[in-house]
Write a protein that holds these residues in place. Structure first.
Motif, PDB file in Angstrom:
ATOM      1  N   PHE A 173      32.141  42.908  29.589  1.00  0.00           N
ATOM      2  CA  PHE A 173      33.326  42.223  30.097  1.00  0.00           C
ATOM      3  C   PHE A 173      32.992  40.741  30.167  1.00  0.00           C
ATOM      4  CE2 PHE A 173      36.072  40.644  33.472  1.00  0.00           C
ATOM      5  CZ  PHE A 173      37.277  41.284  33.230  1.00  0.00           C
ATOM      6  N   VAL A 174      33.885  39.901  29.657  1.00  0.00           N
ATOM      7  CA  VAL A 174      33.616  38.456  29.682  1.00  0.00           C
ATOM      8  C   VAL A 174      34.487  37.793  30.737  1.00  0.00           C
ATOM      9  CG1 VAL A 174      33.570  36.324  28.368  1.00  0.00           C
ATOM     10  CG2 VAL A 174      33.027  38.468  27.235  1.00  0.00           C
ATOM     11  N   ALA A 175      33.873  37.407  31.859  1.00  0.00           N
ATOM     12  CA  ALA A 175      34.602  36.727  32.927  1.00  0.00           C
ATOM     13  C   ALA A 175      34.441  35.229  32.753  1.00  0.00           C
ATOM     14  CB  ALA A 175      34.065  37.172  34.282  1.00  0.00           C
ATOM     15  N   HIS A 176      35.449  34.485  33.170  1.00  0.00           N
ATOM     16  CA  HIS A 176      35.377  33.030  32.982  1.00  0.00           C
ATOM     17  C   HIS A 176      36.065  32.314  34.134  1.00  0.00           C
ATOM     18  CE1 HIS A 176      39.582  33.238  31.807  1.00  0.00           C
ATOM     19  NE2 HIS A 176      39.249  34.261  31.042  1.00  0.00           N
ATOM     20  N   LEU A 177      35.680  31.060  34.284  1.00  0.00           N
ATOM     21  CA  LEU A 177      36.173  30.268  35.414  1.00  0.00           C
ATOM     22  C   LEU A 177      36.468  28.861  34.922  1.00  0.00           C
ATOM     23  CD1 LEU A 177      36.198  31.583  38.246  1.00  0.00           C
ATOM     24  CD2 LEU A 177      34.384  29.997  38.853  1.00  0.00           C
ATOM     25  N   GLY A 178      37.703  28.480  34.935  1.00  0.00           N
ATOM     26  CA  GLY A 178      38.065  27.133  34.498  1.00  0.00           C
ATOM     27  C   GLY A 178      38.579  27.127  33.063  1.00  0.00           C
ATOM     28  N   ASP A 179      39.295  26.071  32.721  1.00  0.00           N
ATOM     29  CA  ASP A 179      39.973  26.012  31.422  1.00  0.00           C
ATOM     30  C   ASP A 179      39.009  25.993  30.241  1.00  0.00           C
ATOM     31  OD1 ASP A 179      42.396  26.083  32.590  1.00  0.00           O
ATOM     32  OD2 ASP A 179      42.718  23.916  32.590  1.00  0.00           O
ATOM     33  N   LEU A 228      35.668  43.460  26.491  1.00  0.00           N
ATOM     34  CA  LEU A 228      36.946  43.404  27.196  1.00  0.00           C
ATOM     35  C   LEU A 228      37.106  42.021  27.795  1.00  0.00           C
ATOM     36  CD1 LEU A 228      36.703  46.848  28.944  1.00  0.00           C
ATOM     37  CD2 LEU A 228      38.431  46.193  27.275  1.00  0.00           C
ATOM     38  N   GLU A 229      38.344  41.529  27.743  1.00  0.00           N
ATOM     39  CA  GLU A 229      38.614  40.211  28.300  1.00  0.00           C
ATOM     40  C   GLU A 229      39.637  40.332  29.416  1.00  0.00           C
ATOM     41  OE1 GLU A 229      38.654  36.338  25.949  1.00  0.00           O
ATOM     42  OE2 GLU A 229      39.575  37.816  24.626  1.00  0.00           O
ATOM     43  N   PRO A 230      39.472  39.536  30.474  1.00  0.00           N
ATOM     44  CA  PRO A 230      40.449  39.583  31.550  1.00  0.00           C
ATOM     45  C   PRO A 230      41.682  38.784  31.154  1.00  0.00           C
ATOM     46  CG  PRO A 230      38.825  37.920  32.013  1.00  0.00           C
ATOM     47  CD  PRO A 230      38.420  38.562  30.722  1.00  0.00           C
ATOM     48  N   ILE A 231      42.806  39.081  31.787  1.00  0.00           N
ATOM     49  CA  ILE A 231      43.957  38.216  31.572  1.00  0.00           C
ATOM     50  C   ILE A 231      43.692  36.934  32.345  1.00  0.00           C
ATOM     51  CG2 ILE A 231      45.606  40.069  31.185  1.00  0.00           C
ATOM     52  CD1 ILE A 231      46.470  39.575  34.165  1.00  0.00           C
ATOM     53  N   ALA A 232      44.314  35.870  31.905  1.00  0.00           N
ATOM     54  CA  ALA A 232      43.991  34.550  32.447  1.00  0.00           C
ATOM     55  C   ALA A 232      44.402  34.407  33.908  1.00  0.00           C
ATOM     56  CB  ALA A 232      44.692  33.476  31.619  1.00  0.00           C
ATOM     57  N   GLN A 252      37.877  43.868  38.383  1.00  0.00           N
ATOM     58  CA  GLN A 252      38.424  44.485  37.171  1.00  0.00           C
ATOM     59  C   GLN A 252      37.294  45.058  36.316  1.00  0.00           C
ATOM     60  OE1 GLN A 252      40.706  41.728  34.816  1.00  0.00           O
ATOM     61  NE2 GLN A 252      41.407  43.321  33.400  1.00  0.00           N
ATOM     62  N   ALA A 253      36.226  44.271  36.183  1.00  0.00           N
ATOM     63  CA  ALA A 253      35.069  44.734  35.404  1.00  0.00           C
ATOM     64  C   ALA A 253      34.522  46.030  36.000  1.00  0.00           C
ATOM     65  CB  ALA A 253      33.986  43.663  35.384  1.00  0.00           C
ATOM     66  N   ASN A 254      34.522  46.083  37.305  1.00  0.00           N
ATOM     67  CA  ASN A 254      34.023  47.266  37.987  1.00  0.00           C
ATOM     68  C   ASN A 254      34.900  48.488  37.708  1.00  0.00           C
ATOM     69  OD1 ASN A 254      32.063  48.287  39.987  1.00  0.00           O
ATOM     70  ND2 ASN A 254      33.947  48.785  41.048  1.00  0.00           N
TER      71      ASN A 254
END
Length: 418
Positions: free
Chosen positions: A329-335, A356-360, A370-372
């Motif tokens: 799962f790829v989590a991200h923070l910021g633009d 898997l990618e989270p929705i923005a 969500q990853a969990n």
RNA sequence: GUGAGUGUAGCCUAGUGGUUAGGGCGUCAGGUUGUGGCCCUGAAGAUCGAGGGUUCGAAUCCCUCCACUCACCCCA
């Protein structure tokens, strides 16, 4: 609200593991025995089924999905799998191939019936057909595949019923004997059996009414009327089955509901009680190809109902392997991190790693939640700092351990894990 | 085609004539700065299968229809 038509159902993602598991077993088994897959159309000309299954069978009389197409042709959704495969055998001149020709199919079957447990208007069958040889060893092989299929799936205790209903030579004589016998009890028979006595005497034997069963119990047995050839065929088949250690039981009342069967017929039943329980069945149909316009070509086949297999797997609480899902799962923070996450996800996928990618727009906490829920093994975390440094954080979800590593090394590193 | 049983949110379920239909699971959000699972708080989500009738008042009683489930039958 719309709903699936009566007697049909959706196979939802949660159910798919059963279906794919069963299909995989079938495919593996067929490979082992040298059967090649064939897929035929979901519909055929109506007369193909009327001719092959038999005009007086329930399937043809009241269960077919038949309609006229815009060109005025009578079309029927396939109510069984054998006839279309026979049609294909003939249409493509498969008699020119080395015989026997061994084929298998996995197909939807359509019958207009009242739905109940284990019975649907659209169901799925896995089946095998062998053309071009009447050796009893092939009967044994087909029965063996059926048996191995169910055994491999661990659907519980099974029984194997076997019978021989003779051929052109010996069956007419048997039917006379049978009719003679039943005529003596005709007033005790149920209304259905009274018509069977005239139209389809063989079917008298598998009536479920208590009185009719009693009559059937001491009826003359088809195996006692077999001609020498059929008798020898049946005898050799039984020897092969013993050799293969298949625990068959000869059941004199087993006749099957399709008219094309000759000689060998068999059914596989689970020991556990249930109304629609037959898991599979089949038999020899030595005249069918000829009746459909081909040269005399002996053949044998079997089919199994997948819905009933699934039902039994669930009853037996068999754990089927889960279907593969992305483990990253790829989590991200910021633009900027989001842009980097999109890029990285694509790099990983092109390297064959599911992501898997989270929705923005979610908080990091929400993303990890969500990853969990998605039960991934690892979460890649990318924030402003990581973008700056050209690194990512890799979090092991089971141990909560995290490590920093350069983005460029991530694909290789992930591939090296188990 | 025949018979029986059942229809309350995505799922399970309380509620058998009386004010805004209650709970659990699941989903979503939050529990101060960039970290999941447990826990806490909150939110969304139900024309009580549909239509008609009885009644001052119906998820609840009656009728019709529909669907689902089970069985007969048939089969895989």
């Amino acid at each position: 609200m719309y709903q699936a038509p009566r007697g049909t159902f959706d196979i939802l993602p949660d159910e798919q593991s059963y279906w794919r598991y069963i299909e995989q077993k079938a495919v593996e088994l067929c490979q082992l025995y040298g059967y090649q897959r064939i897929d035929t159309p979901a519909f055929e000309e109506t007369r193909l089924f009327a001719r092959s299954i038999g005009e007086s069978t329930d399937i043809v009389e009241k269960e077919m999905y038949t309609f006229e197409d815009k060109g005025g042709k009578q079309i029927t959704l396939r109510p069984e799998g054998t006839a279309p495969v026979c049609r294909a055998y003939l249409e493509h001149g498969m008699h020119n191939l080395p015989q026997p020709v061994k084929l298998f199919y996995w197909a939807s079957i359509f019958r207009y019936e009242r739905p109940q447990s284990g019975r649907y208007r659209e169901h799925h069958q896995f089946g095998c057909e062998v053309f071009g040889d009447d050796a009893p060893a092939l009967d044994a092989e087909v029965i063996d595949i059926a048996w191995q299929f169910f055994s491999a799936l661990d659907v519980g205790q099974l029984s194997l019923n076997l019978n021989s209903i003779g051929c052109r030579e010996c069956r007419p004589g048997y039917l006379v004997v049978l009719q003679d016998y039943y005529s003596r009890y005709s007033r005790d028979l149920c209304p259905d059996c009274k018509t069977r006595l005239k139209r389809n005497p063989l079917r008298l034997l598998d009536c479920k009414q208590p009185l009719c069963r009693q009559v059937a119990g001491s009826a003359p047995q088809s195996v006692d009327s077999l001609c020498p050839q059929c008798g020898e065929h049946f005898g050799r088949l039984k020897r092969y089955l013993e050799l293969l250690e298949l625990p068959f039981v000869v059941n004199h009342c087993l006749v099957r509901g399709l008219d094309y069967y000759t000689r060998t017929v068999f059914e596989v039943q689970p020991e556990s009680e249930g109304a629609q329980s037959t898991l599979g069945g089949g038999g020899r149909y030595d005249y069918l190809i000829e009746e459909l316009g081909g040269n005399p070509t002996p053949a044998i086949g079997f089919a199994s109902g997948i819905e009933r297999v699934v039902l039994n797997l669930k009853r037996q609480r068999v754990a089927v392997p889960a279907l593969p899902r992305p483990r990253i799962f790829v989590a991200h923070l910021g633009d900027e991190a989001k842009v980097e996450a999109v890029r990285l996800a694509s790099v990983l996928r092109r390297a064959g790693i599911g992501v898997l990618e989270p929705i923005a727009g979610k908080s990091l906490k929400a993303q990890l939640r969500q990853a969990n829920t998605l039960n991934v093994a690892y979460t890649v975390i990318i924030g402003e700092q990581e973008v700056e440094a050209g690194t990512v954080i890799l979090r092991n979800m089971a141990t909560s351990e995290q490590k920093n590593l350069p983005v460029a090394q991530l694909p290789e590193y992930l591939q090296s894990l188990d």
